[in-house]
Design a protein around this motif. Structure first.
Motif, PDB file in Angstrom:
ATOM      1  N   UNK A  47     144.097  44.565  63.272  1.00 42.81           N
ATOM      2  CA  UNK A  47     143.659  45.549  64.303  1.00 42.81           C
ATOM      3  C   UNK A  47     142.835  45.923  62.647  1.00 42.81           C
ATOM      4  N   UNK A  48     141.930  45.508  62.827  1.00 37.38           N
ATOM      5  CA  UNK A  48     140.552  46.108  61.458  1.00 37.38           C
ATOM      6  C   UNK A  48     140.248  47.445  61.229  1.00 37.38           C
ATOM      7  N   UNK A  49     140.574  48.288  61.827  1.00 38.63           N
ATOM      8  CA  UNK A  49     139.968  49.784  61.611  1.00 38.63           C
ATOM      9  C   UNK A  49     140.443  49.880  59.817  1.00 38.63           C
ATOM     10  N   UNK A  50     140.928  49.278  59.143  1.00 37.31           N
ATOM     11  CA  UNK A  50     140.816  49.275  57.703  1.00 37.31           C
ATOM     12  C   UNK A  50     140.328  48.557  56.814  1.00 37.31           C
ATOM     13  N   UNK A  51     139.691  47.102  57.766  1.00 32.18           N
ATOM     14  CA  UNK A  51     139.020  46.304  57.272  1.00 32.18           C
ATOM     15  C   UNK A  51     140.629  45.257  56.750  1.00 32.18           C
ATOM     16  N   UNK A  52     141.428  45.139  56.773  1.00 28.50           N
ATOM     17  CA  UNK A  52     142.953  45.008  56.596  1.00 28.50           C
ATOM     18  C   UNK A  52     143.175  43.065  56.302  1.00 28.50           C
ATOM     19  N   UNK A  53     142.335  42.407  57.231  1.00 28.24           N
ATOM     20  CA  UNK A  53     142.055  41.203  57.203  1.00 28.24           C
ATOM     21  C   UNK A  53     140.901  40.817  55.380  1.00 28.24           C
ATOM     22  N   UNK A  54     140.216  41.734  55.412  1.00 21.69           N
ATOM     23  CA  UNK A  54     139.695  41.384  54.089  1.00 21.69           C
ATOM     24  C   UNK A  54     139.720  41.845  52.826  1.00 21.69           C
ATOM     25  N   UNK A  55     140.351  43.082  52.614  1.00 19.60           N
ATOM     26  CA  UNK A  55     141.479  43.397  51.359  1.00 19.60           C
ATOM     27  C   UNK A  55     142.694  42.400  51.176  1.00 19.60           C
ATOM     28  N   UNK A  56     142.809  41.707  51.932  1.00 26.07           N
ATOM     29  CA  UNK A  56     144.063  40.878  52.253  1.00 26.07           C
ATOM     30  C   UNK A  56     144.279  39.970  51.041  1.00 26.07           C
ATOM     31  N   UNK A  57     143.279  39.463  50.951  1.00 24.18           N
ATOM     32  CA  UNK A  57     143.518  38.736  49.693  1.00 24.18           C
ATOM     33  C   UNK A  57     142.569  38.410  48.770  1.00 24.18           C
ATOM     34  N   UNK A  58     142.631  39.884  48.249  1.00 29.57           N
ATOM     35  CA  UNK A  58     140.927  40.033  47.706  1.00 29.57           C
ATOM     36  C   UNK A  58     141.319  40.177  45.866  1.00 29.57           C
ATOM     37  N   UNK A  59     142.885  40.254  45.710  1.00 23.81           N
ATOM     38  CA  UNK A  59     143.787  40.140  44.140  1.00 23.81           C
ATOM     39  C   UNK A  59     143.173  38.830  43.982  1.00 23.81           C
TER      40      UNK A  59
END
Length: 244
Positions: A47-59
């Motif tokens: 569910x990417x309504x919050x762009x979870x996939x994108x922010x998952x590995x940002x750090x």
């Protein structure tokens, strides 16, 4: 803005692009971010309504890339023999440190802006929780500031660029993976909620997840500045030590 501060800031920021590092880092950031989003992050299955996939590995991505920018902040000054000249100019150590830090942070923001078209494109495909996404971008902005401060400080204590890069990655990795929850278990029978809150407030992931989930608190913002400010202070101390 003081002229001396502006001069150092402009020189530092422009230097990222003169050396070509900026274009390489921006390209690698886009490649890693979208590879992590579509493959490791499961963009089409979550569910990417919050762009979870994108922010998952940002750090993790920022841990690797931001030191590539900050590693030269002070090591190049020493290698080129311009550090002594800079420190004799009518600019305070604090201004010099803030100028280089500000240039690195601005580049970090430029790096994050590469993903903005992805946000726009996804909004055409599915309804998004834009406030939650803004919260996630805010924490990424704070992370780039914190990592930039730590990276510049490590650079100030080193004369070798490669060593500065490796140590910066190690320091940032330790910060992101710091988890003191194991200290809470022995204290389960102790009715001290303050102790538990203090321990959890030291965990990087706790604050990151609060932002990503949209549950922002003042303590989350304070956490990042409580790392950023002491790091910059240590940077100033390093310059004063080298001057002496």
């Amino acid at each position: 803005m003081p002229i001396a501060f502006k001069t150092v800031f402009n020189k530092e920021f422009a230097g990222f692009f003169r050396s070509g590092n900026a274009y390489i880092v921006l390209g690698i950031y886009a490649l890693l971010s979208f590879a992590a989003t579509f493959y490791a992050g499961g963009y089409f299955s979550l569910d990417n309504t919050s762009l979870t996939s994108f922010f998952l590995y940002q750090p993790e991505i920022l841990i690797v890339l931001l030191p590539a920018i900050t590693m030269r902040s002070w090591t190049d000054e020493r290698r080129q023999g311009t550090l002594e000249y800079l420190l004799t100019q009518p600019i305070s150590y604090v201004s010099a440190v803030l100028a280089k830090f500000g240039a690195a942070w601005l580049f970090g923001l430029l790096m994050l802006s590469v993903s903005l078209p992805f946000w726009l494109l996804t909004s055409f495909l599915t309804p998004l929780d834009n406030l939650n996404i803004l919260s996630s971008y805010l924490v990424c902005i704070l992370i780039t500031g914190t990592f930039s401060a730590l990276g510049c400080t490590v650079s100030a204590f080193n004369s070798n660029t490669v060593i500065a890069y490796i140590i910066s990655i190690f320091v940032l990795w330790c910060l992101c993976n710091l988890n003191l929850d194991f200290l809470i278990t022995p204290a389960e029978n102790i009715s001290d909620d303050v102790f538990v809150r203090v321990i959890r407030s030291l965990n990087f992931n706790k604050h990151y997840q609060d932002f990503v989930s949209g549950q922002i608190g003042l303590d989350n913002v304070i956490y990042f500045f409580s790392v950023m400010i002491p790091a910059l202070w240590l940077n100033v101390i390093a310059l004063e030590f080298k001057k002496k």
